[in-house]
Write a protein that holds these residues in place. Sequence first.
Motif, PDB file in Angstrom:
ATOM      1  N   SER A 353       0.837  -1.195   0.000  1.00  0.00           N
ATOM      2  CA  SER A 353       0.000   0.000   0.000  1.00  0.00           C
ATOM      3  C   SER A 353       0.870   1.242   0.000  1.00  0.00           C
ATOM      4  O   SER A 353       2.099   1.174   0.147  1.00  0.00           O
ATOM      5  CB  SER A 353      -0.915   0.013   1.236  1.00  0.00           C
ATOM      6  OG  SER A 353      -0.203   0.439   2.380  1.00  0.00           O
ATOM      7  N   LEU A 354       0.220   2.405  -0.114  1.00  0.00           N
ATOM      8  CA  LEU A 354       0.892   3.690  -0.041  1.00  0.00           C
ATOM      9  C   LEU A 354       0.901   4.241   1.373  1.00  0.00           C
ATOM     10  O   LEU A 354       1.394   5.359   1.595  1.00  0.00           O
ATOM     11  CB  LEU A 354       0.208   4.694  -0.975  1.00  0.00           C
ATOM     12  CG  LEU A 354       0.198   4.319  -2.463  1.00  0.00           C
ATOM     13  CD1 LEU A 354      -0.632   5.314  -3.259  1.00  0.00           C
ATOM     14  CD2 LEU A 354       1.623   4.244  -3.004  1.00  0.00           C
ATOM     15  N   ALA A 355       0.355   3.500   2.325  1.00  0.00           N
ATOM     16  CA  ALA A 355       0.279   3.959   3.708  1.00  0.00           C
ATOM     17  C   ALA A 355       1.619   3.758   4.408  1.00  0.00           C
ATOM     18  O   ALA A 355       2.156   2.648   4.427  1.00  0.00           O
ATOM     19  CB  ALA A 355      -0.822   3.215   4.454  1.00  0.00           C
ATOM     20  N   THR A 356       2.145   4.821   4.973  1.00  0.00           N
ATOM     21  CA  THR A 356       3.421   4.726   5.680  1.00  0.00           C
ATOM     22  C   THR A 356       3.222   4.445   7.163  1.00  0.00           C
ATOM     23  O   THR A 356       4.139   3.998   7.839  1.00  0.00           O
ATOM     24  CB  THR A 356       4.219   6.028   5.506  1.00  0.00           C
ATOM     25  OG1 THR A 356       3.398   7.130   5.917  1.00  0.00           O
ATOM     26  CG2 THR A 356       4.609   6.225   4.042  1.00  0.00           C
ATOM     27  N   THR A 357       2.027   4.749   7.698  1.00  0.00           N
ATOM     28  CA  THR A 357       1.714   4.482   9.103  1.00  0.00           C
ATOM     29  C   THR A 357       0.655   3.390   9.172  1.00  0.00           C
ATOM     30  O   THR A 357      -0.443   3.546   8.638  1.00  0.00           O
ATOM     31  CB  THR A 357       1.181   5.737   9.805  1.00  0.00           C
ATOM     32  OG1 THR A 357       2.149   6.771   9.710  1.00  0.00           O
ATOM     33  CG2 THR A 357       0.888   5.447  11.261  1.00  0.00           C
ATOM     34  N   LEU A 358       1.009   2.285   9.803  1.00  0.00           N
ATOM     35  CA  LEU A 358       0.082   1.158   9.886  1.00  0.00           C
ATOM     36  C   LEU A 358      -0.220   0.831  11.338  1.00  0.00           C
ATOM     37  O   LEU A 358       0.651   0.954  12.209  1.00  0.00           O
ATOM     38  CB  LEU A 358       0.685  -0.080   9.223  1.00  0.00           C
ATOM     39  CG  LEU A 358       0.868  -0.054   7.710  1.00  0.00           C
ATOM     40  CD1 LEU A 358       1.501  -1.362   7.257  1.00  0.00           C
ATOM     41  CD2 LEU A 358      -0.469   0.144   7.013  1.00  0.00           C
ATOM     42  N   GLY A 374      -7.942   6.707   3.092  1.00  0.00           N
ATOM     43  CA  GLY A 374      -7.366   5.483   3.638  1.00  0.00           C
ATOM     44  C   GLY A 374      -6.215   5.722   4.589  1.00  0.00           C
ATOM     45  O   GLY A 374      -6.148   5.131   5.678  1.00  0.00           O
ATOM     46  N   SER A 375      -5.265   6.597   4.214  1.00  0.00           N
ATOM     47  CA  SER A 375      -4.102   6.850   5.071  1.00  0.00           C
ATOM     48  C   SER A 375      -4.513   7.454   6.395  1.00  0.00           C
ATOM     49  O   SER A 375      -4.016   7.061   7.463  1.00  0.00           O
ATOM     50  CB  SER A 375      -3.121   7.778   4.341  1.00  0.00           C
ATOM     51  OG  SER A 375      -2.508   7.114   3.269  1.00  0.00           O
ATOM     52  N   ALA A 376      -5.432   8.432   6.345  1.00  0.00           N
ATOM     53  CA  ALA A 376      -5.895   9.060   7.583  1.00  0.00           C
ATOM     54  C   ALA A 376      -6.609   8.062   8.467  1.00  0.00           C
ATOM     55  O   ALA A 376      -6.453   8.067   9.697  1.00  0.00           O
ATOM     56  CB  ALA A 376      -6.815  10.235   7.248  1.00  0.00           C
ATOM     57  N   GLY A 381      -6.422   4.576  13.404  1.00  0.00           N
ATOM     58  CA  GLY A 381      -6.393   3.267  14.041  1.00  0.00           C
ATOM     59  C   GLY A 381      -5.073   2.989  14.729  1.00  0.00           C
ATOM     60  O   GLY A 381      -5.035   2.419  15.828  1.00  0.00           O
ATOM     61  N   ALA A 382      -3.966   3.407  14.095  1.00  0.00           N
ATOM     62  CA  ALA A 382      -2.657   3.200  14.691  1.00  0.00           C
ATOM     63  C   ALA A 382      -2.500   3.996  15.978  1.00  0.00           C
ATOM     64  O   ALA A 382      -1.945   3.509  16.969  1.00  0.00           O
ATOM     65  CB  ALA A 382      -1.569   3.585  13.691  1.00  0.00           C
ATOM     66  N   ALA A 383      -2.992   5.248  15.973  1.00  0.00           N
ATOM     67  CA  ALA A 383      -2.896   6.088  17.166  1.00  0.00           C
ATOM     68  C   ALA A 383      -3.668   5.490  18.335  1.00  0.00           C
ATOM     69  O   ALA A 383      -3.293   5.681  19.501  1.00  0.00           O
ATOM     70  CB  ALA A 383      -3.411   7.492  16.849  1.00  0.00           C
ATOM     71  N   ARG A 384      -4.732   4.780  18.065  1.00  0.00           N
ATOM     72  CA  ARG A 384      -5.526   4.159  19.126  1.00  0.00           C
ATOM     73  C   ARG A 384      -4.934   2.834  19.589  1.00  0.00           C
ATOM     74  O   ARG A 384      -5.396   2.253  20.571  1.00  0.00           O
ATOM     75  CB  ARG A 384      -6.947   3.904  18.626  1.00  0.00           C
ATOM     76  CG  ARG A 384      -7.766   5.138  18.323  1.00  0.00           C
ATOM     77  CD  ARG A 384      -9.015   4.738  17.560  1.00  0.00           C
ATOM     78  NE  ARG A 384      -9.896   5.840  17.259  1.00  0.00           N
ATOM     79  CZ  ARG A 384     -11.017   6.127  17.934  1.00  0.00           C
ATOM     80  NH1 ARG A 384     -11.360   5.387  18.959  1.00  0.00           N
ATOM     81  NH2 ARG A 384     -11.782   7.137  17.586  1.00  0.00           N
ATOM     82  N   GLY A 385      -3.967   2.300  18.838  1.00  0.00           N
ATOM     83  CA  GLY A 385      -3.452   0.978  19.155  1.00  0.00           C
ATOM     84  C   GLY A 385      -4.389  -0.133  18.755  1.00  0.00           C
ATOM     85  O   GLY A 385      -4.349  -1.238  19.311  1.00  0.00           O
ATOM     86  N   LEU A 386      -5.255   0.124  17.782  1.00  0.00           N
ATOM     87  CA  LEU A 386      -6.233  -0.868  17.332  1.00  0.00           C
ATOM     88  C   LEU A 386      -5.573  -1.772  16.290  1.00  0.00           C
ATOM     89  O   LEU A 386      -5.259  -1.341  15.186  1.00  0.00           O
ATOM     90  CB  LEU A 386      -7.453  -0.169  16.738  1.00  0.00           C
ATOM     91  CG  LEU A 386      -8.648  -1.051  16.369  1.00  0.00           C
ATOM     92  CD1 LEU A 386      -9.251  -1.668  17.626  1.00  0.00           C
ATOM     93  CD2 LEU A 386      -9.700  -0.232  15.640  1.00  0.00           C
TER      94      LEU A 386
END
Length: 896
Positions: A353-358, A374-376, A381-386
């Motif tokens: 994917s083009l997402a750098t933060t997963l 999608g990236s946002a 989700g990453a910030a929540r630890g989900l």
Amino acid sequence: MCPAVLGVRRLAWCIVDETAVYPAHWEADVVLSDGATAHLRPIAPGDADRLVQFYARVSDRSKYYRFFAPYPTLTRRDIERFTNVDHTDRVALILLVGNDMIAVGRYERISRAEAEVSFLVEDEHQGRGVGSVLLEHLAQAARERGVRRFVADILPANHKMITVFADAGYTVDNSYEDGVVHVEFEIAPTGSSLEVMAAREHRAEARSIERLLTPRSVAVIGASRWREKIGQTLVRNLVLGGFTGPIYAVNREATAITGLPAYKSVRDVPGEVDLALVAVPADAVAEVVLDCAAKGVRGLVVVSSGFAETGEPVGRARQGELVRLARAHGMRIVGPNCLGIVNTDPAYSLNASLATTLPPAGRVGFFAQSGALGSAILGDGAARGLGVSTFVSAGNRADVSGNDLLQYWRDDPATEVVLLYLESLGNPRKFSRLSRAVAEAKPVVAVKSGRSTQGVPLGHTVRAIEAPSEALDAMFRQSGVILVDTIPEMFDVAQVLAHQPLPTGRTVAVMGNSGALCLLAADAAVSAGLDVYGDPVGFGAGASADDYRKALRSFVDEPAVSSVLVVYAPAVDAPGDDDVAAALSEVAAAAGKPVVTTFQGRRGVRGPGSVPSYPSPEEAARALGHATAYAEWRRRSHGKVPRLENRDPAAASRLVRGVLASSPGGPGADGVELGPDVLRELLATYGVDLLPMVPVATVEAALAALGELGGDVVLKATSPRLRHRPDLAAVWRNIDTDDEMRDAWATMTRTLTDPAEAGFVVQPMAPGGVPVAVRAWEDPLFGPVVSFGVSGVASELLGDRSYRIPPLTDRDAAEMVREVKAAALLMGYQGGIMADLGAVEDLVHRMSRLVDDVPEIRSIELDPVLAAESGLAVVNGSATVAAPAARQDWYTRRLP
């Protein structure tokens, strides 16, 4: 019709009607049992060379099974006959991969309602579910042509073909004579055959997604040396994400990219390529697809833009060609104009994917149609630890859709919660069926954009929707999907579902170190549909972590409490929130009940036990309310589709088709409205009695109708403009004599204007009851929809109606009748009658089945229906029929 037509063992010759119209609607892209795709269509005279080449690849044994004799080659006469059919009495469907025919199935009519069916599948493609797909589509074509029964003769050694018939779900009669197995079966869809078809569809579509998400090798086509280019981002994310297989860079100009050797074409890659990520200009994608087909690539992720999202005809045409080429060569597509796909399983560690933060690896499967968001979304989700198991961004959703992912996640052991961000629904009927099957095992949370406007992004090609937004919301509820309004709310709910057990009831205990916040939390819990246990427990700002531990343990041990909402407000000289979070996590980990918290301003999961935290009590209560409502839905019985007596779909279909066939000049764009007598006859085929109605245009006609019906009649206006006018008397009741009829006629014509405009009818008096209305119609996108409400102007103005998508279970119908706001009128409100709700539910079932069974019914309305204490009376009705539109979720498996 040709006499003594082709059997399994015999060839015959007859004159072919060269003017036969090619049935283009029989064409379909299909998914085979191994997850690969193929194209199915009727045979055509231009397929002669293709047929010869196909037959040459078929083994002598398969030819012998087909013709019961050695048949090494086809004669010129055979070829002409096999490729020239009339698409009515002689039908042949072929299956193509690329330009090659891999199978052919055909039927030849031997009587008005019976046809002989046969198949020939190339040996290399046997065992891929080809025969069952051909049988489904041949049966549907035959039903359209009036054939009701298939027969076949099979050699006993031809076990594969015997299995195809035996496993189809039809009731098959076998006999053995002269060394041949003779098979006969009715091809009308049955519950068993539909279950078989759905199970095969599920396995095939799940396998097709598994092929995309579990590649052993990946090629990036359009890989770039420039850091700001998407081709470079894809390569970098694959490498940094730790993909476990080989990564191949494809670039016409470069020799190496990011330390990887580069190849001019995917055809030049030395190893196998399972998945191709395509990041080339839109006008070059078609060539790339053909290269991938030649290489044997199994799936494509097209991140390139410049397709239907542009809104331009060129872009839409380019997208259509992309899908056509990929499916024809056995490949599924994610995209175009998408963010990509992710699989956090350590066996693959795929960030394609083009997402750098997963987000971290976890138990949530996530589907998003939007590439832009999608990236946002992943960042949130990453910030929540989900934690995420798999993620797919479909972009324009030209091929792979949310329905495909539901098929995959249904059985995926790594996914326990499903999240869907939907911008459009290409096939709501199928979505309803699939999401319900998933929700019965694991929660599905969805955000649907455009619910108010029914708008969709430019890149999504979907049919117009005529059903109101309330029908869409009802479809989600009916399916057990947790429908939320925003993406943050979707993650709020997911935090509970992914990290906490499901509540066993609606009672929530509220505790915390702020009395004010505890009261707010209790109010929020009630607003979320929960019952608060006792009074909220506030133990002061100076409460210690041990105070929280003891209080939470006491609520966890209380059998009457199903969940706990904990409030924490930081205070001076109070313990740190980390200590409190650790105490809560310790107790919650062994609680067996969901615990949610509000650490003011904090969002995500807290402590080693992953207790969800929210910035405010309102958000915590709302998330817990959604989880509780879902748990209740999952616990209760969802009922079953009832068997209806006195239901004759064949008679209803004959009647409607006869009306359409006899319509002068054919039905117009608005269809054909049924007259009272025809409508009464149609309803009778489904066990519904419509009171006789005699249209009258003069007082003399009204008097004649009175004599015909024998007295005790009503004179009423049927014009929709007049029926719900509260200031006008549109019905004159209890007419028993000629003088009473004259008086009624004089008064009503004076009040209601022209009799012709009023649409006067004379009808027998019906028993008293609560007036209700049942409507059903064929929506261009949904297919059949049914609605219910109490009849009257108030219900119309307030939109007080309930909606469902057929087929309805007994539970669906019961809820539908009771959920309208005016339902109390059916249950003795202020001394009124207790209506026969069972009879009302039965009528709802019959109308839903009628429109489901007979797609020619564009709309039907029964209004009013008088629901009495025992039984009901259908007083008025109307219906319109038209040529049916092809339903997207019909009796054959096909990709949209």
